[in-house]
Write a protein that holds these residues in place. Structure first.
Motif, PDB file in Angstrom:
ATOM      1  N   LEU A 244      38.190  26.774  50.278  1.00  0.00           N
ATOM      2  CA  LEU A 244      37.647  26.487  51.611  1.00  0.00           C
ATOM      3  C   LEU A 244      38.030  27.587  52.608  1.00  0.00           C
ATOM      4  O   LEU A 244      37.202  28.027  53.413  1.00  0.00           O
ATOM      5  N   PHE A 245      39.284  28.015  52.565  1.00  0.00           N
ATOM      6  CA  PHE A 245      39.733  29.046  53.489  1.00  0.00           C
ATOM      7  C   PHE A 245      39.277  30.441  53.067  1.00  0.00           C
ATOM      8  O   PHE A 245      39.168  31.346  53.899  1.00  0.00           O
ATOM      9  N   MET A 246      39.012  30.615  51.779  1.00  0.00           N
ATOM     10  CA  MET A 246      38.655  31.940  51.278  1.00  0.00           C
ATOM     11  C   MET A 246      37.168  32.260  51.455  1.00  0.00           C
ATOM     12  O   MET A 246      36.791  33.429  51.562  1.00  0.00           O
ATOM     13  N   LEU A 247      36.327  31.240  51.512  1.00  0.00           N
ATOM     14  CA  LEU A 247      34.888  31.483  51.598  1.00  0.00           C
ATOM     15  C   LEU A 247      34.488  32.323  52.820  1.00  0.00           C
ATOM     16  O   LEU A 247      33.684  33.260  52.682  1.00  0.00           O
ATOM     17  N   PRO A 248      35.002  32.017  54.027  1.00  0.00           N
ATOM     18  CA  PRO A 248      34.637  32.883  55.173  1.00  0.00           C
ATOM     19  C   PRO A 248      35.077  34.336  54.980  1.00  0.00           C
ATOM     20  O   PRO A 248      34.355  35.266  55.360  1.00  0.00           O
ATOM     21  N   ILE A 249      36.260  34.519  54.372  1.00  0.00           N
ATOM     22  CA  ILE A 249      36.747  35.886  54.143  1.00  0.00           C
ATOM     23  C   ILE A 249      35.854  36.591  53.130  1.00  0.00           C
ATOM     24  O   ILE A 249      35.498  37.769  53.297  1.00  0.00           O
ATOM     25  N   TYR A 253      33.523  39.922  53.688  1.00  0.00           N
ATOM     26  CA  TYR A 253      33.666  41.095  52.824  1.00  0.00           C
ATOM     27  C   TYR A 253      32.321  41.512  52.233  1.00  0.00           C
ATOM     28  O   TYR A 253      32.001  42.710  52.160  1.00  0.00           O
ATOM     29  N   LEU A 254      31.508  40.556  51.839  1.00  0.00           N
ATOM     30  CA  LEU A 254      30.203  40.875  51.259  1.00  0.00           C
ATOM     31  C   LEU A 254      29.269  41.501  52.299  1.00  0.00           C
ATOM     32  O   LEU A 254      28.416  42.330  51.968  1.00  0.00           O
ATOM     33  N   ARG A 255      29.427  41.101  53.567  1.00  0.00           N
ATOM     34  CA  ARG A 255      28.556  41.629  54.616  1.00  0.00           C
ATOM     35  C   ARG A 255      29.004  42.999  55.100  1.00  0.00           C
ATOM     36  O   ARG A 255      28.186  43.883  55.347  1.00  0.00           O
ATOM     37  N   THR A 256      30.316  43.192  55.252  1.00  0.00           N
ATOM     38  CA  THR A 256      30.816  44.411  55.911  1.00  0.00           C
ATOM     39  C   THR A 256      31.678  45.282  55.008  1.00  0.00           C
ATOM     40  O   THR A 256      31.971  46.443  55.353  1.00  0.00           O
ATOM     41  N   THR A 264      45.669  35.262  55.498  1.00  0.00           N
ATOM     42  CA  THR A 264      44.979  34.082  54.961  1.00  0.00           C
ATOM     43  C   THR A 264      44.610  34.290  53.497  1.00  0.00           C
ATOM     44  O   THR A 264      44.755  33.385  52.666  1.00  0.00           O
ATOM     45  N   LEU A 265      44.150  35.481  53.161  1.00  0.00           N
ATOM     46  CA  LEU A 265      43.791  35.780  51.776  1.00  0.00           C
ATOM     47  C   LEU A 265      45.008  35.673  50.857  1.00  0.00           C
ATOM     48  O   LEU A 265      44.918  35.128  49.743  1.00  0.00           O
ATOM     49  N   ILE A 266      46.140  36.177  51.330  1.00  0.00           N
ATOM     50  CA  ILE A 266      47.366  36.112  50.521  1.00  0.00           C
ATOM     51  C   ILE A 266      47.792  34.661  50.297  1.00  0.00           C
ATOM     52  O   ILE A 266      48.149  34.255  49.187  1.00  0.00           O
TER      53      ILE A 266
END
Length: 313
Positions: A244-249, A253-256, A264-266
């Protein structure tokens, strides 16, 4: 070895114990009645003796401690456990003991909740707690026990001598129920009438503190007896939260091509690792649980042989 032993754990039940013992003698005249006094400050023990009961004592406070003492000291083909507060009529006692003696039941549950309990019991939180525990245990352990918290039960010799009592207080009924279900023992339900305590008789069960202990015991036994489900659910929750928290990240990443929130990723990475560890811990404990069930069957066979040897003497 007694044919039928009636077990009555008591703490300050002088108002009702004499009538309970009298009713037992009328319903089961061949039974030996054992009253275990748990530090009563009234005349419970004296009144029970006057009615012909065998009175013994347990000085560690708590119903679980009393039942541990009973199960260690008494040998019988059938045990009938009943409270000393005169809330259970004895008209079903013969049916319950017969199911143990002649139909091979390991435990017979006196089901109050399907009869008069909700009309007679004047404590609404007790009613809610009983319904909650029945729903929770039946759902978690995939069974159909009608009354989890009843103090009116019958047991076979094999159940009593293989049941390890860890509870000290009122959570003992929950422990009994889950033990029987986990080890695939034969459990029967018999609908029994319930009447509220007579005026002046006070329940020793604290709705909140004892209720929390019962819920904690249910979850503890679920962890012990169903470890893959318990730790697998924790792993699934950790994995779902990490996703849930990783999806926005991941979307950013896919866009930019940039990762804007490294902390948060860690954290999400560690949550995934914790979830994987939880799942594999559950798998290892599940293997140990399966071995424990196999060992229990060997213990059960030894107890059955011991019973036959005692009866042959």
């Amino acid at each position: 070895m007694d044919r039928i032993a009636v077990l009555i754990p008591c703490y300050n039940e002088a108002q009702t114990i004499a009538r309970v013992v009298q009713d037992i003698h009328e319903a089961l005249p061949e039974a030996v009645v054992y009253v275990y006094d748990n530090n009563s400050t009234d005349k419970t023990a004296e009144l029970a003796k006057e009615q012909g009961a065998v009175v013994r004592y347990e000085h560690r406070q708590g119903k679980g401690n009393v039942i541990r003492r009973m199960f260690r000291e008494i040998d019988a083909e059938c045990y009938l456990m009943i409270d000393g507060d005169d809330t259970y009529p004895l008209d079903c006692a013969r049916k319950m003991t017969d199911q143990v003696l002649y139909e091979g039941a390991d435990m017979v549950v006196g089901d109050r909740l399907s009869s008069t309990y909700f009309e007679q019991n004047k404590r609404p939180f007790h009613n809610f707690g009983n319904s909650l525990m029945r729903t929770g245990i039946n759902w978690l352990f995939h069974t159909d026990i009608k009354d989890i918290m009843t103090g009116y039960r019958a047991f076979g010799y094999e159940f009593v001598k293989t049941f390890p009592v860890f509870s000290k207080g009122f959570e003992i009924e929950t422990e009994m129920t889950i033990h029987a279900v986990n080890y695939n023992m034969q459990v029967e339900n018999v609908i029994v009438e319930y009447r509220d305590r007579p005026e002046g008789s006070v329940s020793k069960l604290n709705t909140y503190s004892d209720g929390f202990r019962v819920i904690r015991k249910m979850l503890q036994l679920y962890r012990n007896y169903k470890p893959l489900q318990f730790f697998g659910a924790i792993g699934l929750l950790l994995g779902a939260a990490a996703l849930l928290f990783m999806l926005p990240i991941l979307g950013e990443y896919l866009r930019t091509g940039l990762v804007p929130r490294f902390p948060t990723l860690i954290v999400c990475g560690f949550m995934v690792l914790a979830g994987i560890q939880s799942f594999f811990a559950g798998m290892i404990l599940e293997v140990l649980s399966a071995k424990d069930k196999r060992d229990f069957e060997y213990r059960l066979m030894k107890i059955s042989v011991q019973k036959r040897e005692i009866n042959a003497r």
